[in-house]
Design a protein around this motif. Structure first.
Motif, mmCIF file in Angstrom:
data_model
loop_
_atom_site.group_PDB
_atom_site.id
_atom_site.type_symbol
_atom_site.label_atom_id
_atom_site.label_comp_id
_atom_site.label_asym_id
_atom_site.label_seq_id
_atom_site.Cartn_x
_atom_site.Cartn_y
_atom_site.Cartn_z
ATOM 1 N N GLY A 73 0.596 6.567 1.416
ATOM 2 C CA GLY A 73 1.358 6.054 0.283
ATOM 3 C C GLY A 73 0.956 6.711 -1.013
ATOM 4 O O GLY A 73 1.682 6.666 -1.988
ATOM 5 N N ALA A 131 5.339 -3.178 -3.875
ATOM 6 C CA ALA A 131 6.232 -3.436 -2.743
ATOM 7 C C ALA A 131 7.548 -2.677 -2.899
ATOM 8 O O ALA A 131 8.049 -2.078 -1.946
ATOM 9 N N GLU A 134 7.112 0.813 -2.020
ATOM 10 C CA GLU A 134 6.575 0.984 -0.671
ATOM 11 C C GLU A 134 5.168 1.591 -0.708
ATOM 12 O O GLU A 134 4.828 2.503 0.046
ATOM 13 N N ARG A 135 4.349 1.044 -1.592
ATOM 14 C CA ARG A 135 2.969 1.510 -1.746
ATOM 15 C C ARG A 135 2.008 0.321 -1.692
ATOM 16 O O ARG A 135 1.008 0.264 -2.407
ATOM 17 N N SER A 136 2.301 -0.630 -0.844
ATOM 18 C CA SER A 136 1.531 -1.858 -0.768
ATOM 19 C C SER A 136 0.121 -1.653 -0.228
ATOM 20 O O SER A 136 -0.699 -2.580 -0.243
#
Length: 332
Positions: A73, A131, A134-136
């Motif tokens: 990520g 979130a 998309e880097r949770s």
């Protein structure tokens, strides 16, 4: 052309030194910063031709877990240009702070993030942004305002969040030219020894607002990527390429070879920027607030131009002058 090439003039600054430490915003008030998917689209276009062989700096906060730089990520590593948020010393870590810089960095897939600190009041906003991007997987540590105050330089306005990250990958002038090879309209801003990070950050913000394709500075006598610069840019550091060129005069020659018209800002020029009627590929060249354009830089320009002003004030701060000049080109 509408004007003859100007050479061998005495250099006069377009801005007064007495204004050097004043505005940290553009002359046009709060500006909208793109969010979420808009940033991803901008960064995708910006970085389509970049290579992935830049390296990351050495330093990291004591609290940074080993291996965070390799988390899924995160993205390509930045060139070793970043500095501590105070903008001094040899530490190569980069700490961003403030809502706009942190949120825009999260939305930028080119920004490698090691850790985020957030207060109780801002943690939910940070987690939602991660979130959406998309880097949770990126670590978010809880911190009190006092913790952040102690971590950052005195007086820092951090708004309850801070980030340890790598500097962005560097776009070269050659890559910039290649990216805009087929563009009929392209505006770039070139700064000649403008060293104040607040001014440069504000100029980045105006560049984002008025559609400039890049901000180019020399390798020396220009601020590196720092938290102070990013905060003044209010997130625009993530969307406008900030290019450190080697030799500025060679860079100007490369731009002219790519059919850019170069207009140097000089308060004693014979024509205004509007009167020059520039369009297509244009580079606006601005000097420092104390010295103005250096002789070789001035001689490399195709035109010297000025902004029309009343006699009630002698000059503008360099960041305000840049905003007015960029607006003049953008409105056409």
């Amino acid at each position: 052309s509408t004007a003859k090439k100007a050479r061998n003039r005495i250099s006069f600054p377009i801005c007064s030194p007495s204004f050097a430490d004043q505005p940290k915003q553009t002359a046009f008030g709060p500006l909208r910063i793109p969010q979420g998917p808009e940033v991803s689209a901008i960064m995708s276009r910006r970085n389509k031709s970049r290579s992935g062989n830049r390296h990351q700096g050495d330093g990291a906060p004591d609290a940074l877990p080993q291996g965070d730089e390799n988390r899924e990520g995160n993205s390509r590593r930045g060139r070793k240009r970043g500095r501590d948020s105070g903008g001094s010393g040899g530490n190569s870590r980069l700490i961003l702070f403030g809502r706009h810089p942190v949120m825009m960095a999260i939305a930028n897939p080119q920004r490698t993030i090691h850790k985020i600190w957030a207060t109780e009041n801002t943690r939910d906003e940070v987690m939602a942004a991660l979130a959406d991007a998309e880097r949770s997987d990126i670590a978010v540590d809880s911190a009190g305002r006092t913790d952040l105050d102690e971590m950052l330089p005195p007086g820092t306005v951090h708004q309850g969040m801070a980030m340890h990250c790598a500097p962005l990958p560097q776009l070269s002038v050659e890559e910039l030219i290649a990216d805009h090879r087929d563009s009929e309209q392209c505006t770039v801003l070139i700064l000649d020894q403008v060293t104040d990070p607040h001014n440069v950050g504000a100029i980045l913000r105006s560049a984002a607002a008025f559609g400039a394709s890049a901000l180019i500075v020399p390798d020396r006598h220009a601020p590196p990527e720092t938290g102070v610069l990013a905060k003044s840019a209010s997130g625009a550091l993530e969307t406008v390429p900030y290019i450190h060129a080697g030799n500025l005069n060679q860079t100007l020659d490369k731009l002219k070879g790519a059919h850019f018209w170069l207009a140097g800002m000089d308060g004693y020029a014979e024509q205004t920027l509007a009167e020059a009627k520039l369009h297509g590929r244009v580079g606006i060249v601005m000097g420092s607030e104390g010295e103005g354009l250096r002789r070789l830089t001035r001689e490399s320009c195709d035109f010297l131009v000025k902004l029309p002003m009343s006699d009630r004030i002698e000059s503008l701060n360099v960041s305000n002058a840049a905003a007015v000049a960029l607006y003049e080109l953008y409105r056409k």
